[in-house]
Write a protein that holds these residues in place. Sequence first.
Motif, mmCIF file in Angstrom:
data_model
loop_
_atom_site.group_PDB
_atom_site.id
_atom_site.type_symbol
_atom_site.label_atom_id
_atom_site.label_comp_id
_atom_site.label_asym_id
_atom_site.label_seq_id
_atom_site.Cartn_x
_atom_site.Cartn_y
_atom_site.Cartn_z
ATOM 1 N N UNK A 193 0.811 -1.221 0.000
ATOM 2 C CA UNK A 193 0.000 0.000 0.000
ATOM 3 C C UNK A 193 0.845 1.272 0.000
ATOM 4 N N UNK A 194 1.999 1.290 0.678
ATOM 5 C CA UNK A 194 2.828 2.489 0.693
ATOM 6 C C UNK A 194 3.369 2.809 -0.700
ATOM 7 N N UNK A 195 3.760 1.772 -1.454
ATOM 8 C CA UNK A 195 4.219 1.991 -2.827
ATOM 9 C C UNK A 195 3.070 2.523 -3.681
ATOM 10 N N UNK A 196 1.891 1.938 -3.494
ATOM 11 C CA UNK A 196 0.727 2.369 -4.266
ATOM 12 C C UNK A 196 0.363 3.814 -3.964
ATOM 13 N N UNK A 197 0.439 4.199 -2.687
ATOM 14 C CA UNK A 197 0.148 5.581 -2.308
ATOM 15 C C UNK A 197 1.156 6.530 -2.950
ATOM 16 N N UNK A 198 2.418 6.145 -2.942
ATOM 17 C CA UNK A 198 3.438 6.987 -3.579
ATOM 18 C C UNK A 198 3.152 7.153 -5.064
#
Length: 390
Positions: free
Chosen positions: A274-279
Amino acid sequence: MNHANPIKQRSKYSNTCRVLTIIFFVLHCVMFIFLFHQQYYHGTNGFMSDMLMHIEFFKTGKNLYSLTYVCLGLLNMLPNPGDCIAVYQTALLLLGVFATKKLLQFLMPHKDKWIVWVYAWMCNMFFKIIIPLIPFVGTFRYEVILNFNVYHNPTYIAMKPFAILSVYYFLTFIKTYHTKRISVKQWLIFTGLMLLTTAFKPNFIVGFSLAVLCVLIIDFFRHKGKNILNYIIVGTAVLPSIGLTLFQQSKVFDDSSHLRIGFMTALNAMNQYSLITIFLSMVFPLAILAYCFRDVVKDKFYAFGVLQMVTNLAITFFVYEDGWRLNHGNFLWSSYFAVGIFCAVSMYKHNKLVEKNNKGAVIITSAILGAHVMGWLNYVFDLLNGGRPF
């Protein structure tokens, strides 16, 4: 020296942007009337959407906490209901573009209106960057994480234009409220827009009101308490919407689901990365922030866009629902909207980079913006072919 050339060049850009605006308008009408029509008639066989479920809520009278359910239910009673609902939802999408244009024109008052229209279309064609070369990203295909554009949820579609106008009105207030009196009419319009936004979808007001409160406190001390009545007037404008939100939440929650606090619990339930997707959802505004970081303390309009993003991300990261609603991600909705406002104020700062003739920054950020738009095109064409929205 020929002084007419810059004028001719501006006219050329203006005419090109006018043509692009007409093209974008026609394409949006054709594509989304088709998409929403398919969602109505084939929602159980591809073309997934919450539309039919919301219509069912109206029929049964259960969970009627959103004005969207009433609008869809009434339209469903008309002849050719699928056509009526498709036009209604497409009109709301276009109203969102108009609201974005109004916001950007306020931020860039001297910019040619047709160029501002293209900026507004870009904001409404903003999607996370999709990089197939990164393995295992998006194992759970929830493509709308932190995306300004959501096409399977009618409540968000209806909320979006009025939320943008609420931001626009607030920015007009903070421009002059330390020197000019706020009229009753202005208060009623601002309050009414927030109430209407909340009536369609309750998620917007929490993060927005917290960001507003922070700005009011900072400005109050910055201007040494002058015109304190204006700060009180603006602050009280959010109270009716907060009251409506509390009422709506009382209709949503029962013993099967509760509000909880936990770091990234809902996000990790939806996407392992999710952190990669948010970025990837906000590379363009983050790139602009890298070039315009000092402006966060100098430019209150840009600062508010950044602040609202941070406030809503905090809610998204820490607040979640347990039980059967855990992987619904209902506390992501405010961040979906906030990333759009973050994008809009970044468009405004992108224009500043253009005016400063910072060619390197303009080329890099424009290329990143293009990648976001290509992600949008990929997603929309997939939806038009019956692809899953999530």
